[in-house]
Design a protein around this motif. Structure first.
Motif, mmCIF file in Angstrom:
data_model
loop_
_atom_site.group_PDB
_atom_site.id
_atom_site.type_symbol
_atom_site.label_atom_id
_atom_site.label_comp_id
_atom_site.label_asym_id
_atom_site.label_seq_id
_atom_site.Cartn_x
_atom_site.Cartn_y
_atom_site.Cartn_z
ATOM 1 N N ARG A 299 0.825 -1.210 0.000
ATOM 2 C CA ARG A 299 0.000 0.000 0.000
ATOM 3 C C ARG A 299 0.852 1.251 0.000
ATOM 4 N NH1 ARG A 299 -5.214 1.788 2.644
ATOM 5 N NH2 ARG A 299 -4.823 3.920 3.397
ATOM 6 N N CYS A 300 0.360 2.261 -0.679
ATOM 7 C CA CYS A 300 1.035 3.563 -0.722
ATOM 8 C C CYS A 300 0.033 4.675 -0.460
ATOM 9 C CB CYS A 300 1.686 3.776 -2.085
ATOM 10 S SG CYS A 300 2.365 5.442 -2.328
ATOM 11 N N ASP A 301 0.369 5.539 0.498
ATOM 12 C CA ASP A 301 -0.408 6.745 0.768
ATOM 13 C C ASP A 301 0.401 7.952 0.298
ATOM 14 O OD1 ASP A 301 -1.665 4.932 3.149
ATOM 15 O OD2 ASP A 301 -2.994 6.580 2.579
ATOM 16 N N PRO A 302 -0.010 8.604 -0.763
ATOM 17 C CA PRO A 302 0.785 9.720 -1.286
ATOM 18 C C PRO A 302 0.588 10.978 -0.444
ATOM 19 C CG PRO A 302 -1.243 9.527 -2.519
ATOM 20 C CD PRO A 302 -1.221 8.373 -1.541
ATOM 21 N N ILE A 303 1.357 11.985 -0.760
ATOM 22 C CA ILE A 303 1.179 13.284 -0.129
ATOM 23 C C ILE A 303 -0.192 13.825 -0.536
ATOM 24 C CG2 ILE A 303 2.008 15.664 -0.115
ATOM 25 C CD1 ILE A 303 4.849 14.500 -0.416
ATOM 26 N N SER A 304 -0.900 14.372 0.431
ATOM 27 C CA SER A 304 -2.248 14.862 0.182
ATOM 28 C C SER A 304 -2.245 15.894 -0.940
ATOM 29 C CB SER A 304 -2.809 15.488 1.460
ATOM 30 O OG SER A 304 -4.095 16.015 1.233
ATOM 31 N N GLY A 305 -3.143 15.684 -1.902
ATOM 32 C CA GLY A 305 -3.260 16.637 -2.999
ATOM 33 C C GLY A 305 -2.413 16.305 -4.212
ATOM 34 N N HIS A 306 -1.487 15.363 -4.066
ATOM 35 C CA HIS A 306 -0.668 14.977 -5.216
ATOM 36 C C HIS A 306 -1.484 14.099 -6.157
ATOM 37 C CE1 HIS A 306 3.692 15.704 -3.639
ATOM 38 N NE2 HIS A 306 2.961 16.801 -3.663
ATOM 39 N N THR A 307 -1.548 14.525 -7.417
ATOM 40 C CA THR A 307 -2.355 13.780 -8.371
ATOM 41 C C THR A 307 -1.584 12.652 -9.042
ATOM 42 O OG1 THR A 307 -1.784 15.381 -10.093
ATOM 43 C CG2 THR A 307 -3.829 15.767 -8.858
ATOM 44 N N ALA A 308 -0.278 12.769 -9.087
ATOM 45 C CA ALA A 308 0.541 11.753 -9.749
ATOM 46 C C ALA A 308 1.143 10.810 -8.711
ATOM 47 C CB ALA A 308 1.651 12.415 -10.558
ATOM 48 N N LEU A 309 1.136 9.517 -9.034
ATOM 49 C CA LEU A 309 1.681 8.504 -8.132
ATOM 50 C C LEU A 309 2.463 7.484 -8.948
ATOM 51 C CD1 LEU A 309 -0.027 6.842 -5.105
ATOM 52 C CD2 LEU A 309 1.100 5.409 -6.823
ATOM 53 N N TYR A 310 3.597 7.083 -8.434
ATOM 54 C CA TYR A 310 4.507 6.199 -9.166
ATOM 55 C C TYR A 310 4.903 5.020 -8.274
ATOM 56 C CZ TYR A 310 5.140 10.835 -11.207
ATOM 57 O OH TYR A 310 4.916 12.074 -11.730
ATOM 58 N N TRP A 311 5.117 3.889 -8.900
ATOM 59 C CA TRP A 311 5.707 2.729 -8.235
ATOM 60 C C TRP A 311 7.020 2.390 -8.937
ATOM 61 C CZ3 TRP A 311 4.215 0.402 -3.820
ATOM 62 C CH2 TRP A 311 2.900 0.562 -3.368
ATOM 63 N N TYR A 312 8.013 2.110 -8.118
ATOM 64 C CA TYR A 312 9.318 1.672 -8.595
ATOM 65 C C TYR A 312 9.707 0.412 -7.812
ATOM 66 C CZ TYR A 312 9.970 6.369 -10.611
ATOM 67 O OH TYR A 312 9.836 7.529 -11.333
ATOM 68 N N ARG A 313 10.619 -0.354 -8.390
ATOM 69 C CA ARG A 313 11.160 -1.526 -7.711
ATOM 70 C C ARG A 313 12.677 -1.380 -7.667
ATOM 71 N NH1 ARG A 313 10.020 -7.572 -9.903
ATOM 72 N NH2 ARG A 313 11.173 -6.805 -11.717
ATOM 73 N N GLN A 314 13.251 -1.614 -6.486
ATOM 74 C CA GLN A 314 14.690 -1.492 -6.321
ATOM 75 C C GLN A 314 15.250 -2.816 -5.828
ATOM 76 O OE1 GLN A 314 16.012 1.541 -3.531
ATOM 77 N NE2 GLN A 314 18.013 1.674 -4.514
#
Lengths: 113, 115
Positions: B22-37
């Motif tokens: 699960r990911c909770d982005p910064i409030s109001g941010h419309t763009a969200l990304y997933w990366y794998r390291q």
């Protein structure tokens, strides 16, 4: 396809010495360039970014980087390294109009007392 | 919270199991990304959301990986039939506008271990 190369996997410097971390990118147009730092257990933190204009950009924690189009490079520098700078550093490129970042493999910096 | 948060911070599972990150982005941010390291490597792009829709999923390695963002805020990365090669740190980032010009703020990541 865009790519980023960080030639140095590990670098060790003495505290107080100067630092330069190398970054070379491959991209067909003017890229957006970033340097991030990652400390153990921490997320990636942006040090600085280049979009356009002055090719020498200043960042946080006393870091700076210079964009050299002719060399496809964006090297990170700091005049005097502190022990707290020990971390992993990532160079990344994000194309104009795009959104994904392409990262280099990282350079792990160790600082000797 | 002030930053991007990810849960769980660590996840250990067995080969073949299903996991959700699960990911909770910064409030109001419309763009969200997933990366794998993966260990010893830089982050690799998986998928990007603008609002509720996946604008670019070209980085998903195969159809075992899927991500959703139903209300344009929280996102869940889902991995079916996990394999040992899926072991990595999964990073989430958010930004207020398109990343070509604006900073992506990263969460601390979820370390996934597949036994």
């Amino acid at each position: 396809a865009q790519s980023v190369t960080q030639p140095d996997i590990h670098i060790t410097v003495s505290e107080g010495a100067s630092l330069e971390l190398r970054c070379n990118y491959s991209y067909g147009a003017t890229p957006y360039l970033f340097w991030y730092v990652q400390s153990p257990g921490q997320g990636l933190q942006l040090l600085l970014k280049y979009f356009s204009g002055d090719t020498l950009v200043q960042g946080i924690k006393g870091f700076e980087a210079e964009f050299k189009r002719s060399q496809s490079s964006f090297n990170l520098r700091k005049p005097s390294v502190h022990w707290s700078d020990a971390a992993e550093y990532f160079c990344a490129v994000g194309p104009l109009g795009g959104n994904m970042l392409t990262f280099g493999g990282g350079t792990r910096l160790m600082v000797k007392p | 919270g002030a930053g991007v948060s990810q849960t769980p911070s660590n996840k250990v599972t067995e080969k073949g199991k299903y996991v959700e990150l699960r990911c909770d982005p910064i409030s109001g941010h419309t763009a969200l990304y997933w990366y794998r390291q993966s260990l010893g490597q830089g982050p690799e792009f998986l998928i990007y959301f603008q609002g509720t829709g996946a604008a670019d999923d070209s980085g998903l390695p195969n159809d075992r990986f899927f991500a959703v963002r139903p209300e344009g805020s929280v996102s869940t990365l889902k991995i079916q039939r996990t394999e040992r090669g899926d072991s990595a740190v999964y990073l989430c980032a958010s930004s207020s506008t398109r990343a070509g010009g604006h900073e992506q703020f990263f969460g601390p990541g979820t370390r996934l271990t597949v036994l």
